[in-house]
Design an enzyme around this catalytic site. Sequence first.
Site, mmCIF file in Angstrom:
data_model
loop_
_atom_site.group_PDB
_atom_site.id
_atom_site.type_symbol
_atom_site.label_atom_id
_atom_site.label_comp_id
_atom_site.label_asym_id
_atom_site.label_seq_id
_atom_site.Cartn_x
_atom_site.Cartn_y
_atom_site.Cartn_z
ATOM 1 N N ASP A 185 0.770 -1.239 0.000
ATOM 2 C CA ASP A 185 0.000 0.000 0.000
ATOM 3 C C ASP A 185 0.806 1.297 0.000
ATOM 4 O O ASP A 185 0.614 2.155 -0.837
ATOM 5 C CB ASP A 185 -0.934 0.050 1.215
ATOM 6 C CG ASP A 185 -1.877 -1.140 1.288
ATOM 7 O OD1 ASP A 185 -1.709 -2.099 0.524
ATOM 8 O OD2 ASP A 185 -2.792 -1.100 2.123
ATOM 9 N N GLU B 75 1.594 -9.127 11.671
ATOM 10 C CA GLU B 75 1.351 -8.767 10.263
ATOM 11 C C GLU B 75 2.694 -8.481 9.574
ATOM 12 O O GLU B 75 2.926 -8.904 8.458
ATOM 13 C CB GLU B 75 0.440 -7.537 10.211
ATOM 14 C CG GLU B 75 0.019 -7.142 8.801
ATOM 15 C CD GLU B 75 -0.900 -5.933 8.771
ATOM 16 O OE1 GLU B 75 -1.134 -5.315 9.833
ATOM 17 O OE2 GLU B 75 -1.391 -5.607 7.668
HETATM 18 C C1 DGY Z 1 -5.831 -1.835 4.280
HETATM 19 O O1 DGY Z 1 -6.982 -1.526 4.557
HETATM 20 O O2 DGY Z 1 -4.834 -1.454 4.887
HETATM 21 C C2 DGY Z 1 -5.609 -2.779 3.194
HETATM 22 O O3 DGY Z 1 -4.269 -3.031 2.945
HETATM 23 C C3 DGY Z 1 -6.314 -2.351 1.932
HETATM 24 O O4 DGY Z 1 -6.480 -3.490 1.208
#
Ligand code: DGY
Length: 434
Positions: free
Chosen positions: A174, A406
């Site tokens: 992201d 994560e």
């Molecule tokens: C989040 O919401 O952080 C996700 O990575 C989007 O898919």
Amino acid sequence: MSQQLEDMKSDTAALHEKAKQTLIQNSRMNAYTIPSKNLYPFQWNWDSCFTAMGWLQFDEERAWKEMETLFSGQWKNGMVPHIIFHEMVDSYFPGTAVWRAGEKVDSSGISQPPVAATSVRYLCDKAQDKEMVKAKVMALLPQIFESHQWWHNDRDPEHKGLVATFHPWETGRDNSAEWDEALENVCTARLEEYRRLDVTLIDPEHRPSNYEYDRYLSLVQLFRDHDYDQKKIHDITVFKIADVGINSILLRANRDLLVMLEEFKPDDGWMAETVKGWIERQEKAFSRLWNEETKAFHCLDLVSGELIKEVTSAAFLPFFAAVVSKEQGKHLVAHLDKWSEVIEYAVPSLDPYDEKLDEKRYWRGPVWAIVNYMIADGLQLFGEQEWSERIRNDTGKLMQQHGFAEYYDPKTGEGLGGIDFSWTAAIWLIWAGL
Ligand code: DGY
């Protein structure tokens, strides 16, 4: 057996059990697995593909179900969305009210790295119940084929061999520094008011910034305003990137798909012939991502035509696609050697010498188990056993010392982001205790 060895064995067994319990507790409707409670309460595309491989280690039927449920959200145009909202839960933003998308089931309107074929091939190879394999795979193959066709047609309309991504969320990485420049051009003038929930659950310093979220959401609004019409979006968007991650994963997925099509023969052979054409085109196009100056693979900004300057962990994913020459491989391994001089755990998501390195912030430095899995697998294919094992061991140590987080700080090893994370637990199970 020494006491130390016995303790190590029982620790490993306990972690193994914890990994299984993580998937069981994150399972919903006995049909799909959420990545992590609260933070990600729906089905995520690439998460499910890795998680299915984890399920296979102790429940074959459930592993197949994960993939079937994922494909139940596939759009008519072939796209498999990045989030599928099977049930209503209000702890996540942006949810259905923002996306307003989906056909048989509510979903987001973008995709994610196409790991499905690789995952399904893994299930085929490792599953014990061969009758179930045949039944399941025959139904899934045409759906996977259509999802690849979507990437090759809608995201590479001129058939140049590199597919485009329209959104940072689609890459899975992201807030990678790779997207910074392209995001600067995203217009936020019409951005609707919104409230983030992720930063109420996780330290905001470990998540993408508000500046980035404004742009993520402006892009979503743009797509929604154009009814998710891929052609229109392709023509107007300022965020259009050939991501080295997606392109590597898709090439590997095509290779895995081809093996399955040739083995199971669900049709008269035309799907396999088509996949061969895609592979050929991709192999040729990959040289466009290689930078002779940095001696690394990069993403390509399809709007400016320039290679994006950052080197990230995705630069090693071409190994996973088996598209790295001997010479290129030598240089990439030299990067790993150099990086390891300043970090404790491989592989950080950004070059640790880059001034933008932020060891705790999501994709701007932390180590991710799933990326490590793909890099280690690719290095092994390439014949680089030493680094493949080092990455596998580092990943194991992180999990042993800090649980199924994560992501992890590459210097201290601290576990960050969501806890009891499905895909991290799945990688432990896949590597069977490392
Ligand atoms: C989040 O919401 O952080 C996700 O990575 C989007 O898919």
